[in-house]
Design a protein around this motif. Sequence first.
Motif, short mmCIF file in Angstrom:
data_model
loop_
_atom_site.label_atom_id
_atom_site.label_comp_id
_atom_site.label_asym_id
_atom_site.label_seq_id
_atom_site.Cartn_x
_atom_site.Cartn_y
_atom_site.Cartn_z
N VAL A 8 0.86 -1.18 0.00
CA VAL A 8 0.00 0.00 0.00
C VAL A 8 0.90 1.23 0.00
O VAL A 8 1.97 1.23 0.61
N LEU A 9 0.47 2.24 -0.72
CA LEU A 9 1.18 3.51 -0.77
C LEU A 9 0.39 4.51 0.07
O LEU A 9 -0.79 4.74 -0.17
N VAL A 10 1.08 5.09 1.06
CA VAL A 10 0.44 6.02 1.98
C VAL A 10 1.06 7.40 1.78
O VAL A 10 2.29 7.54 1.76
N HIS A 11 0.21 8.40 1.60
CA HIS A 11 0.67 9.78 1.50
C HIS A 11 0.50 10.43 2.87
O HIS A 11 -0.58 10.37 3.47
N ILE A 12 1.57 11.06 3.37
CA ILE A 12 1.48 11.81 4.62
C ILE A 12 1.56 13.29 4.29
O ILE A 12 2.36 13.71 3.45
N ASN A 13 0.71 14.08 4.93
CA ASN A 13 0.66 15.52 4.65
C ASN A 13 1.83 16.27 5.27
O ASN A 13 2.29 17.26 4.72
N GLU A 14 2.28 15.81 6.42
CA GLU A 14 3.34 16.50 7.14
C GLU A 14 4.69 16.35 6.43
O GLU A 14 4.94 15.34 5.78
N THR A 15 5.52 17.37 6.59
CA THR A 15 6.90 17.29 6.10
C THR A 15 7.78 16.86 7.27
O THR A 15 7.83 17.55 8.29
N LEU A 16 8.41 15.72 7.13
CA LEU A 16 9.25 15.18 8.19
C LEU A 16 10.72 15.30 7.81
O LEU A 16 11.08 15.05 6.65
N ASP A 17 11.56 15.65 8.78
CA ASP A 17 12.99 15.65 8.51
C ASP A 17 13.48 14.20 8.48
O ASP A 17 12.73 13.27 8.78
N ASP A 18 14.73 14.01 8.11
CA ASP A 18 15.26 12.65 7.95
C ASP A 18 15.13 11.81 9.22
O ASP A 18 14.77 10.64 9.17
N VAL A 50 4.79 -2.87 2.70
CA VAL A 50 4.49 -4.23 2.28
C VAL A 50 4.04 -4.98 3.54
O VAL A 50 4.70 -4.90 4.58
N TYR A 51 2.91 -5.68 3.42
CA TYR A 51 2.35 -6.33 4.60
C TYR A 51 1.75 -7.68 4.27
O TYR A 51 1.46 -7.99 3.11
N ASP A 52 1.58 -8.48 5.30
CA ASP A 52 0.98 -9.81 5.21
C ASP A 52 -0.54 -9.64 5.37
O ASP A 52 -1.01 -9.21 6.42
N THR A 53 -1.29 -9.97 4.32
CA THR A 53 -2.74 -9.78 4.34
C THR A 53 -3.45 -10.70 5.32
O THR A 53 -4.60 -10.46 5.66
N ASP A 54 -2.77 -11.74 5.77
CA ASP A 54 -3.37 -12.61 6.79
C ASP A 54 -3.24 -12.01 8.19
O ASP A 54 -3.93 -12.44 9.11
N ALA A 55 -2.37 -11.00 8.34
CA ALA A 55 -2.09 -10.43 9.65
C ALA A 55 -2.65 -9.02 9.85
O ALA A 55 -2.87 -8.60 10.98
N THR A 56 -2.88 -8.29 8.76
CA THR A 56 -3.38 -6.91 8.89
C THR A 56 -4.03 -6.48 7.58
O THR A 56 -3.99 -7.21 6.59
N ARG A 57 -4.64 -5.31 7.62
CA ARG A 57 -5.29 -4.74 6.43
C ARG A 57 -4.74 -3.34 6.19
O ARG A 57 -4.21 -2.70 7.09
N ALA A 58 -4.94 -2.83 4.98
CA ALA A 58 -4.48 -1.49 4.64
C ALA A 58 -5.13 -0.45 5.55
O ALA A 58 -4.46 0.50 5.99
N SER A 59 -6.39 -0.61 5.87
CA SER A 59 -7.07 0.34 6.74
C SER A 59 -6.45 0.36 8.14
O SER A 59 -6.35 1.43 8.77
N GLN A 73 -3.31 9.43 4.01
CA GLN A 73 -4.32 8.83 3.16
C GLN A 73 -3.68 7.69 2.36
O GLN A 73 -2.53 7.81 1.95
N VAL A 74 -4.44 6.65 2.12
CA VAL A 74 -4.00 5.59 1.22
C VAL A 74 -4.22 6.12 -0.20
O VAL A 74 -5.32 6.58 -0.53
N VAL A 75 -3.17 6.09 -1.02
CA VAL A 75 -3.28 6.59 -2.38
C VAL A 75 -3.07 5.51 -3.42
O VAL A 75 -3.29 5.74 -4.60
N GLY A 76 -2.71 4.33 -3.02
CA GLY A 76 -2.53 3.25 -3.98
C GLY A 76 -2.43 1.91 -3.28
O GLY A 76 -2.02 1.82 -2.14
N LEU A 77 -2.87 0.90 -3.98
CA LEU A 77 -2.82 -0.47 -3.45
C LEU A 77 -2.01 -1.33 -4.39
O LEU A 77 -1.94 -1.10 -5.55
#
Length: 77
Positions: A8-18, A50-59, A73-77
């Motif tokens: 899953v591709l997650v977009h975060i609004n905040e700008t984080l430093d390294d 990248v996640y195990d679909t048997d253990a968790t969900r994108a939500s 926000q989730v922007v891609g699967l």
Amino acid sequence: MNARLNDVLVHINETLDDEALHRLEEGIRHDAGVISVGHRPEKTHMIMVVYDTDATRASSLLHRFQERGLHAQVVGL
């Protein structure tokens, strides 16, 4: 191990430093079902998980970002 993997591709609004980005990725990496997490240096707002679909969900993964005080926000699967 016979995991069923998805990403899953997650977009975060905040700008984080390294350092903050590294801490976020390390924290997500320890969440249940997460196999790997990372970003491209030129696109720090986009986090691939990248996640195990048997253990968790994108939500559930999205909720973990939000629990960390991020607007995401989730922007891609």
